[in-house]
Design an enzyme around this catalytic site. Sequence first.
Site, PDB file in Angstrom:
ATOM      1  N   GLY A  56      -0.184  16.462  51.120  1.00 39.16           N
ATOM      2  CA  GLY A  56      -0.939  17.231  52.300  1.00 39.16           C
ATOM      3  C   GLY A  56      -2.206  17.712  51.423  1.00 39.16           C
ATOM      4  N   CYS A  83       3.827  14.684  46.060  1.00 41.81           N
ATOM      5  CA  CYS A  83       2.541  15.445  45.744  1.00 41.81           C
ATOM      6  C   CYS A  83       2.670  16.721  46.419  1.00 41.81           C
ATOM      7  CB  CYS A  83       1.685  14.669  46.587  1.00 41.81           C
ATOM      8  SG  CYS A  83      -0.139  14.885  46.105  1.00 41.81           S
ATOM      9  N   TYR A  84       2.077  17.093  47.458  1.00 40.23           N
ATOM     10  CA  TYR A  84       2.092  18.524  48.001  1.00 40.23           C
ATOM     11  C   TYR A  84       3.547  19.024  48.130  1.00 40.23           C
ATOM     12  CZ  TYR A  84       1.179  22.519  51.063  1.00 40.23           C
ATOM     13  OH  TYR A  84       1.160  23.791  51.476  1.00 40.23           O
ATOM     14  N   HIS A 171       2.521   9.162  44.285  1.00 37.26           N
ATOM     15  CA  HIS A 171       2.933   8.472  45.535  1.00 37.26           C
ATOM     16  C   HIS A 171       3.513   7.061  45.493  1.00 37.26           C
ATOM     17  CE1 HIS A 171       0.434  11.358  47.995  1.00 37.26           C
ATOM     18  NE2 HIS A 171      -0.346  11.337  47.105  1.00 37.26           N
ATOM     19  N   GLU A 173       5.029   5.641  47.717  1.00 42.78           N
ATOM     20  CA  GLU A 173       4.837   4.905  48.996  1.00 42.78           C
ATOM     21  C   GLU A 173       3.729   3.920  48.752  1.00 42.78           C
ATOM     22  OE1 GLU A 173       4.200   8.165  48.386  1.00 42.78           O
ATOM     23  OE2 GLU A 173       2.619   8.969  49.838  1.00 42.78           O
ATOM     24  N   SER A 225       0.303  -6.940  79.869  1.00 47.89           N
ATOM     25  CA  SER A 225      -1.259  -7.009  79.475  1.00 47.89           C
ATOM     26  C   SER A 225      -1.001  -8.417  78.891  1.00 47.89           C
ATOM     27  CB  SER A 225      -1.734  -6.088  78.650  1.00 47.89           C
ATOM     28  OG  SER A 225      -1.093  -5.979  77.431  1.00 47.89           O
ATOM     29  N   GLY A 226       0.119  -8.859  78.171  1.00 40.91           N
ATOM     30  CA  GLY A 226       0.045 -10.227  77.455  1.00 40.91           C
ATOM     31  C   GLY A 226      -0.329  -9.720  75.816  1.00 40.91           C
ATOM     32  N   VAL A 228       0.838  -7.605  72.336  1.00 42.02           N
ATOM     33  CA  VAL A 228       2.115  -7.657  71.435  1.00 42.02           C
ATOM     34  C   VAL A 228       3.083  -6.675  72.110  1.00 42.02           C
ATOM     35  CG1 VAL A 228       3.149  -7.462  69.146  1.00 42.02           C
ATOM     36  CG2 VAL A 228       0.961  -8.321  69.272  1.00 42.02           C
ATOM     37  N   ASP A 229       2.669  -5.525  72.241  1.00 51.20           N
ATOM     38  CA  ASP A 229       3.614  -4.552  72.599  1.00 51.20           C
ATOM     39  C   ASP A 229       4.200  -4.495  73.956  1.00 51.20           C
ATOM     40  OD1 ASP A 229       2.833  -3.263  70.232  1.00 51.20           O
ATOM     41  OD2 ASP A 229       1.453  -1.845  71.093  1.00 51.20           O
ATOM     42  N   SER A 230       3.390  -4.711  75.199  1.00 52.73           N
ATOM     43  CA  SER A 230       3.768  -5.055  76.243  1.00 52.73           C
ATOM     44  C   SER A 230       4.688  -6.346  76.389  1.00 52.73           C
ATOM     45  CB  SER A 230       2.925  -5.170  77.330  1.00 52.73           C
ATOM     46  OG  SER A 230       2.066  -6.063  77.441  1.00 52.73           O
ATOM     47  N   LYS A 372       4.442  -1.117  64.135  1.00 50.01           N
ATOM     48  CA  LYS A 372       4.001  -2.450  64.852  1.00 50.01           C
ATOM     49  C   LYS A 372       4.759  -3.566  64.211  1.00 50.01           C
ATOM     50  CE  LYS A 372       0.635  -4.290  67.432  1.00 50.01           C
ATOM     51  NZ  LYS A 372       0.240  -3.509  68.693  1.00 50.01           N
TER      52      LYS A 372
END
Length: 520
Positions: A56, A83-84, A171, A173, A225-226, A228-230, A372
């Site tokens: 942070g 870190c923080y 870090h 990550e 909508s076509g 990826v998500d929908s 995603k």
Amino acid sequence: MAAEEKVIVIDFGGQYNQLVARRVRECNVYCEIYSYRTPIDQIKEMNPKGIILTGGPNSCYEEGAPTYTKELFELGIPVLGLCYGAQLMMHVLGGKVEKAPVREYGKTETFIDGSKEALFAGVEDKTIVWMSHFDYISKVAPGFEIIAHTADCPVAAAACEDKKLYAIQFHPEVLHTAKGKEILHNFVRGICETAGTWRMDSFVENTIKEIREKVGDGKVLLALSGGVDSSVLAALLAKAIGKQLTCVFVDHGLLRKNEGDEVEGVFGPNGNFDINFIRVNAAERYYAKLKGVEEPERKRKIIGEEFIRVFEEEAKKIGTVDFLAQGTIYPDVVESGLGGESVVIKSHHNVGGLPDYVDFKEIIEPLRSLFKDEVRKAGLELGLPEYLVFRQPFPGPGLGIRIIGEVSAEKVRIVQDADYIYRTELAQAHKEGIITKLPDQYFAALSNMRSVGVMGDERTYDYAVVLRAVETIDFMTAESSEIPFEVLQKVMSRIINEVKGVNRVMYDLTSKPPGTVELE
Ligand code: XMP
């Protein structure tokens, strides 16, 4: 989504918070992000197998800085501070944190001093880590020992093995930390003693079960909508409830070449799923509304409003539905300030309005917990074609904002054809190894500029197409991609030869900022 074991990330406003959660999930352990404002009782109730405190921007010893009650470290649950988060752990438990004489930033050589049995299993004595801090731990809290140091940082990591508390200044990550993944894996799977059962196939299977239980014999409506998500959501719902699902796909005439037919091919009557699929061909309606409109924001607004109108009409025909499904995903949740601590950077492009216009009882958001890349994995798991699952981002207002100035059917045709050639040629160059990695987003846009040219012996007065390609991680900032000149030239020559109405092709070199990814 209920998973039997989870690790939680407590967010102190660090820029890598989502990355930490993703890395945990890469260890096959479910992970969620919570703000540091989340009460301890709520954390206890979740009964996590482990807790990670993020970095942070603050100094933990300053008044009003984000903090957490000492009780967190007394739950008997392993805690890893990054870190923080590491500094805060020391600060709260009686160590000392102060401004470092030397600010460390970037790849830093680190020496492991402590045991190689737990957190640092498999890490060499000397390793490279990613540092980014101006404060440092000058004294560890009672019960802790120093397990790593650097030239400028006496406490690069500290541990209280008895209580399974670990503080690391760097870090793990980010990929620059050579053994970062191993260190997180050691914590998540080893120290937290998790079984690692979080997998996409089990997500898909469990979610299908949950959807069936929740929906019963109710009706579900989805605006497809076509994207990826929908699309993944449609596939998931299709598998779960089949004909109880109605997908409304509004083709606003501003889609990429062939896209409408591709969506219909997968979800329509001859496609892969047994659902109700309604395609509304609304191109003429949209073009009529957009006639004479040049101002970008007005165009976006008209396209958005028209979508609601078309959808509303279809919804009326269907009548009352029990559920409206939405393709919200985890970054949407976190970015809108609901999950973690991040500031709201963008309001959501695709959300807005719809629920008010449809008669339904409840919203369901089955992808709400996924990142995603996980949505994509679920899509593959559900048997969606790769071209759909790995589709580039495409703006809701579609080609409407890739055509500068007034939109017309003629301009849509030009931009669709030019874009199709550009995408085909980049894919080909990628296949041939001329380009090693495809840009994160690339498309053709149509400038509003017409200029004089010569074709054969004829004078022309035609449009200029603009090619755009960007490298970006989060689309908040972006650099123009370095596409080999030979590829650009080939694209240029094909567009000029094959797309009527174009006599000039330009490449956009602008980064974001000051530009945006889209041209309008
Ligand atoms: P900009 O142009 O804002 O684009 O730099 C950043 C990313 O967002 C996409 N984008 C949109 N997506 N509706 C969307 O769904 C929109 O109105 C919209 N505007 C931009 C853009 O394609 C890029 O990926």
